[in-house]
Enzyme design. Sequence first.
Site, PDB file in Angstrom:
ATOM      1  N   LYS A  87      54.185  59.285 -17.160  1.00 60.93           N
ATOM      2  CA  LYS A  87      54.086  59.270 -15.823  1.00 60.93           C
ATOM      3  C   LYS A  87      54.110  60.566 -15.023  1.00 60.93           C
ATOM      4  O   LYS A  87      54.853  61.451 -15.349  1.00 60.93           O
ATOM      5  CB  LYS A  87      55.214  58.340 -15.292  1.00 60.93           C
ATOM      6  CG  LYS A  87      55.134  58.072 -13.694  1.00 60.93           C
ATOM      7  CD  LYS A  87      56.553  57.141 -13.353  1.00 60.93           C
ATOM      8  CE  LYS A  87      56.460  56.849 -11.987  1.00 60.93           C
ATOM      9  NZ  LYS A  87      57.528  55.935 -11.370  1.00 60.93           N
ATOM     10  N   SER A 162      56.521  51.808  -8.603  1.00 67.54           N
ATOM     11  CA  SER A 162      55.700  52.969  -8.564  1.00 67.54           C
ATOM     12  C   SER A 162      55.191  53.371  -9.914  1.00 67.54           C
ATOM     13  O   SER A 162      53.988  53.862  -9.840  1.00 67.54           O
ATOM     14  CB  SER A 162      56.445  54.211  -8.027  1.00 67.54           C
ATOM     15  OG  SER A 162      57.349  54.675  -8.870  1.00 67.54           O
ATOM     16  N   SER A 186      61.159  50.541 -10.580  1.00 64.23           N
ATOM     17  CA  SER A 186      59.744  51.291 -10.824  1.00 64.23           C
ATOM     18  C   SER A 186      59.417  51.173 -12.124  1.00 64.23           C
ATOM     19  O   SER A 186      58.214  51.211 -12.629  1.00 64.23           O
ATOM     20  CB  SER A 186      59.544  52.599 -10.095  1.00 64.23           C
ATOM     21  OG  SER A 186      59.715  52.396  -8.787  1.00 64.23           O
TER      22      SER A 186
END
Length: 515
Positions: A87, A162, A186
């Site tokens: 990420k 997210s 997330s």
Amino acid sequence: MNQIIQLSATELAAKLRAGEITSVEAVQAHLDRIAEIDGGERGVHAFLHVNTDEALAVAAEVDAIRAAGGAEAEALHPLAGVPIAIKDLIVTKGQPTTAASKMLEGWMSPYDATVISKIRAAKLPMLGKTNLDEFAMGSSTEHSAYGPTRNPWDLDRIPGGSGGGSAAAVASFEAPLALGTDTGGSIRQPGAVTGTVGVKPTYGGVSRYGAIAMASSLDQIGPVARTVLDSAYLHELIGGHDPADSTSLNEQVPALIAAAEQGATGDMTGVRVGVIKELQGEGYEAGVQARFDESLEALRAAGAEIVEVSCPNFKYALAAYYLIMPSEVSSNLAKFDGVRFGTRVLPEEGPLTIERVMGATRAAGFGEEVKRRIILGTYALSAGYYDAYYGSAQKVRTLIQRDFDAAFALADVLISPTSPNVAFELGSKIDDPLSMYLNDVATIPANMAGIPGITVPGGLSEGLPVGIQFLAPAREDARLYRVGAALEKLLEDSWGGRLLDQAPELSATTTGGVA
């Protein structure tokens, strides 16, 4: 589709150790998949940066060590040579780290996050950095400054947020493993809507050093994978005490792999599973509730004792979270001012004062959702409002922790749907932030209390994945892997295979990518 990319991480690792596949072949297969489906007008767009040269170099190094044999080969980590996606909120030397924001466009970190150092030491080739909502603020990965990620199950729908990029990469077979961060769900919420496994470890169980902070008391790095066992292997690798992180637990990583292997028998005899009264029913889509009820029946049939628990203060969790989180956002993002950190934008006219440079920089560098949360947090922390808002929210946080304590006195683990709905259509909630925030209603309590949570695929509703969430007491992450692996086994036996096997086939023809 290349059969290599359809393997789970542990299946791929076994073939690498047996010499049936080389790491270079595995990495190249995934790079080819990224090239095929990630780009184009309707590409998945899971990646913001692809790390081709380094990934292939690490893979070649692993292959050479295995070919040479001896002590060095024996000492390789079980996942050595298995590719992974990261990420783009986790700083990585040699690759850009942007947090999906124009504020950090092109920034190259001079150091590695602790989890990245562990990934490098274990010789997992890093395929690249995945898309997210800007600075991890969002529930759909539509708030990225570089465009939204699409859900591999339906390219017109969101992949969650997210961390939608990491979840979409794993779900679309672009990567067998990924790292995410979970502040209010997330990792788990994207896992639920993409049919993947996502784990939020106990707060402090995995170092946050090198994760760009959104809300420091809530953020947690964790694994994204296709199976519970894959998650256990990655979690054990990245977990453990880190002196560089003052919130890191000074404890050994629990035996997560062993717990997952125990759960894979499907036997739940003697396990008390608490159904959270407040996290089901009204507000949850009918298909989501139906898959949840079926999961409960599968657990009961496998020997679990199902009990109902009540956590009455959970109804305040969402409101409290959206005061605590923006307040910490306001503090953490204050350094991005165009003077100390971040890109610098000069005002078009007038004197070059610090205030004017800061205003021009933030206006251009931050997106609307980031600005919204900074303003809300700054207001909540301002003189005259601190006690009424931020202080009251922290009191609610304590009440939520007490609810969990009472619930865990009655049950070994707690269960709920991970998300109240399946993936919604891109753009359908982008202008309705309050509706967007409701997607995290079931995941937020775990972050408020610092306890671990896992989501596992629970089936389909109208052709889209549903997630089932388990929660455990702090430091009892192993319980999640046992019950998560058990439910995974029970449901996959009923489906005749993994849920992702039922996903629509993606190709350059459907995504507009380049084969």
